[in-house]
Design an enzyme around this catalytic site. Structure first.
Site, PDB file in Angstrom:
ATOM      1  N   TYR A 141       0.816  -1.220   0.000  1.00  0.00           N
ATOM      2  CA  TYR A 141       0.000   0.000   0.000  1.00  0.00           C
ATOM      3  C   TYR A 141       0.849   1.269   0.000  1.00  0.00           C
ATOM      4  O   TYR A 141       0.373   2.335  -0.357  1.00  0.00           O
ATOM      5  CB  TYR A 141      -0.950   0.023   1.211  1.00  0.00           C
ATOM      6  CG  TYR A 141      -1.968  -1.100   1.234  1.00  0.00           C
ATOM      7  CD1 TYR A 141      -2.034  -2.028   0.201  1.00  0.00           C
ATOM      8  CD2 TYR A 141      -2.860  -1.242   2.281  1.00  0.00           C
ATOM      9  CE1 TYR A 141      -2.956  -3.066   0.216  1.00  0.00           C
ATOM     10  CE2 TYR A 141      -3.789  -2.271   2.308  1.00  0.00           C
ATOM     11  CZ  TYR A 141      -3.830  -3.181   1.272  1.00  0.00           C
ATOM     12  OH  TYR A 141      -4.747  -4.202   1.297  1.00  0.00           O
ATOM     13  N   LYS A 190       3.782 -15.310   2.764  1.00  0.00           N
ATOM     14  CA  LYS A 190       3.631 -16.087   1.532  1.00  0.00           C
ATOM     15  C   LYS A 190       5.046 -16.376   1.044  1.00  0.00           C
ATOM     16  O   LYS A 190       5.441 -16.021  -0.073  1.00  0.00           O
ATOM     17  CB  LYS A 190       2.808 -15.257   0.527  1.00  0.00           C
ATOM     18  CG  LYS A 190       2.380 -15.973  -0.706  1.00  0.00           C
ATOM     19  CD  LYS A 190       1.290 -16.997  -0.486  1.00  0.00           C
ATOM     20  CE  LYS A 190       0.983 -17.731  -1.771  1.00  0.00           C
ATOM     21  NZ  LYS A 190       0.206 -18.952  -1.574  1.00  0.00           N
ATOM     22  N   ASP A 222      -2.731 -18.013   2.553  1.00  0.00           N
ATOM     23  CA  ASP A 222      -3.912 -18.706   2.002  1.00  0.00           C
ATOM     24  C   ASP A 222      -4.405 -19.769   2.978  1.00  0.00           C
ATOM     25  O   ASP A 222      -5.604 -19.932   3.220  1.00  0.00           O
ATOM     26  CB  ASP A 222      -3.620 -19.298   0.616  1.00  0.00           C
ATOM     27  CG  ASP A 222      -2.245 -19.931   0.504  1.00  0.00           C
ATOM     28  OD1 ASP A 222      -1.410 -19.733   1.415  1.00  0.00           O
ATOM     29  OD2 ASP A 222      -1.974 -20.633  -0.488  1.00  0.00           O
ATOM     30  N   ASP A 246      -4.838  -6.591   6.244  1.00  0.00           N
ATOM     31  CA  ASP A 246      -6.058  -5.884   5.876  1.00  0.00           C
ATOM     32  C   ASP A 246      -7.179  -6.904   5.661  1.00  0.00           C
ATOM     33  O   ASP A 246      -8.298  -6.765   6.156  1.00  0.00           O
ATOM     34  CB  ASP A 246      -5.784  -5.104   4.570  1.00  0.00           C
ATOM     35  CG  ASP A 246      -6.902  -4.148   4.223  1.00  0.00           C
ATOM     36  OD1 ASP A 246      -7.817  -3.958   5.048  1.00  0.00           O
ATOM     37  OD2 ASP A 246      -6.863  -3.591   3.111  1.00  0.00           O
ATOM     38  N   ASP A 250     -10.343  -8.282   8.697  1.00  0.00           N
ATOM     39  CA  ASP A 250     -11.786  -8.247   8.408  1.00  0.00           C
ATOM     40  C   ASP A 250     -12.388  -9.640   8.537  1.00  0.00           C
ATOM     41  O   ASP A 250     -13.473  -9.809   9.092  1.00  0.00           O
ATOM     42  CB  ASP A 250     -12.042  -7.725   6.985  1.00  0.00           C
ATOM     43  CG  ASP A 250     -12.307  -6.233   6.982  1.00  0.00           C
ATOM     44  OD1 ASP A 250     -11.806  -5.550   7.896  1.00  0.00           O
ATOM     45  OD2 ASP A 250     -13.018  -5.752   6.080  1.00  0.00           O
TER      46      ASP A 250
END
Ligand code: NAD
Length: 357
Positions: A141, A190, A222, A246, A250
């Site tokens: 980001y 990852k 994942d 992020d 959630d």
């Protein structure tokens, strides 16, 4: 004396923040602490009053405080302004940056009284209490972004960079928090594909030598997403980079089923920022329907992480559990047989539980 900057913001922010202030005052009375509250303008309210979403005066107030309590900002009235003047881009991001808040903590705690609010089965979620720690100022980001013309049309480029230092400081927070809890830390990356994740894994592994009492488990993002809905009870503290965090915060928060219940803390600099995970809810603003518990629980995080008052933080959290067990409900968490309360009454019920009358 603890100095708290109070930034109610917009929409339901002005309704829920006073409830958290009320709860902090009750804690002050009970445990003999004194809190000084100083209010500042932010978001749409600041645009309307002085023309910018993050006035210099507010920034100064934040820098000169021990912690910040924020409501929520934004709303349809300000949606069409240029980006730099919009409440989020013009206030929240610059505020986080100015304060060096590189870590976002979002607990996902299931309250037994609200078990049926989750979309997942009772046996899967019963007793979950997870702390997700997201790196907040690095990664994809914040990396360089650009576009190039190519023979195949436009090419869009986002860059994902992390330095050892950035990884180490967030991982250290992960280990420290894990140490205060069940002493198990899941580090999510990852590393099978991304170079930044390989550095992440190496750095976290190296740091783990300083925390022999904490069990470190590496997990691919994942797999983590899958495990969070398959068997969330295996997690206690999760630490991860910005974009993975992020998404996972959630996902983890929804295990508990209700947005009005989710607190958050942003840490890293001298002054911590505490706010509910939800927005300004313009659809219910001004109707006394907003659930203040996420903000009250954010105040509990302030007591724990900025003021080192663990017992007082626990007292707020226990009071919330008791109020829910007694059946008091704002509309967003209403169930059959629940006792309806408005925003202010919910705050009063929590204060009663803290004060013991
Ligand atoms: P939202 O979180 O404000 O609302 C989503 C839904 O949840 C709405 O139906 C709302 O009524 C409900 N809700 C949220 N908080 C609640 C509470 N405490 N009690 C009861 N119900 C609650 O998200 P949105 O509608 O996507 O955004 C509204 C505005 O808030 C937008 O301007 C958005 O940009 C802004 N926003 C601000 C922040 C922030 O200040 N950190 C975060 C997210 C969104």
């Amino acid at each position: 004396m603890f100095k708290i900057a109070v930034l109610p913001g917009d929409g339901i922010g002005v309704e829920i923040v006073p409830e958290a202030v009320k709860v902090l005052k009750a804690i002050g009375r009970k445990y003999g602490h004194s809190f000084e509250f100083n209010e500042g303008l932010i978001g749409g309210a600041a645009i309307d009053a002085v023309g910018v979403p993050l006035p210099e005066e507010t920034l100064r107030l934040c820098h000169n405080s021990d912690a910040i309590l924020l409501g929520a900002i934004g709303g349809p009235k300000w949606d069409n302004l240029p980006v730099h003047l919009r409440p989020e881009a013009g206030a929240l991001l610059p505020l986080r940056k100015a304060l060096g808040l590189y870590a976002n903590l979002r607990p996902a705690t299931l309250y037994n009284a609200l078990m049926d609010a989750s979309t997942l089965k009772r046996e899967v979620i019963e007793g979950i209490d997870i702390m997700v720690i997201r790196e907040l100022t690095g990664g994809l980001y914040f990396g360089e972004k650009r576009r190039e013309e190519t023979a195949a049309g436009q090419c869009a480029i986002d860059t994902l960079t992390y330095t050892t230092e950035e990884i180490e400081r967030i991982a250290r927070l992960g280990f420290e928090i894990a140490r205060q809890r069940k002493k198990v830390l899941h580090s999510v990356d990852k590393a099978n594909v991304l170079e930044s994740s390989r550095l992440w894994r190496e750095t976290v592994t190296e740091l783990a030598k300083e925390y022999p009492d904490v069990e470190l488990i590496h997990m691919y993002v994942d797999n983590c997403a899958m495990q969070l809905v398959r068997w969330p009870k295996q997690f206690d503290v999760i630490v991860t980079e910005n974009m993975f965090g992020d998404i996972l915060t959630d996902q983890a928060s929804m295990l508990t089923g209700s947005i009005g219940m989710l607190p958050s803390a942003s840490l890293g600099g001298k002054v911590g920022l505490y706010e509910p995970s939800h927005g300004s809810a313009p659809d219910i603003a001004g109707q006394k329907k907003a659930n203040p518990l996420a903000t009250i629980l954010s105040a509990a995080m302030m007591l724990r992480y900025s003021f080192n008052l663990a017992e007082e933080a626990g007292a707020v959290e226990d009071a919330v559990v008791r109020v829910l067990d007694l059946g008091f409900r704002t509309p967003d968490i209403m169930q059959d047989g629940g006792k309806p309360v408005n925003t202010e009454e919910m705050g009063d019920r929590v204060v009663e539980q803290i004060s013991g009358h």
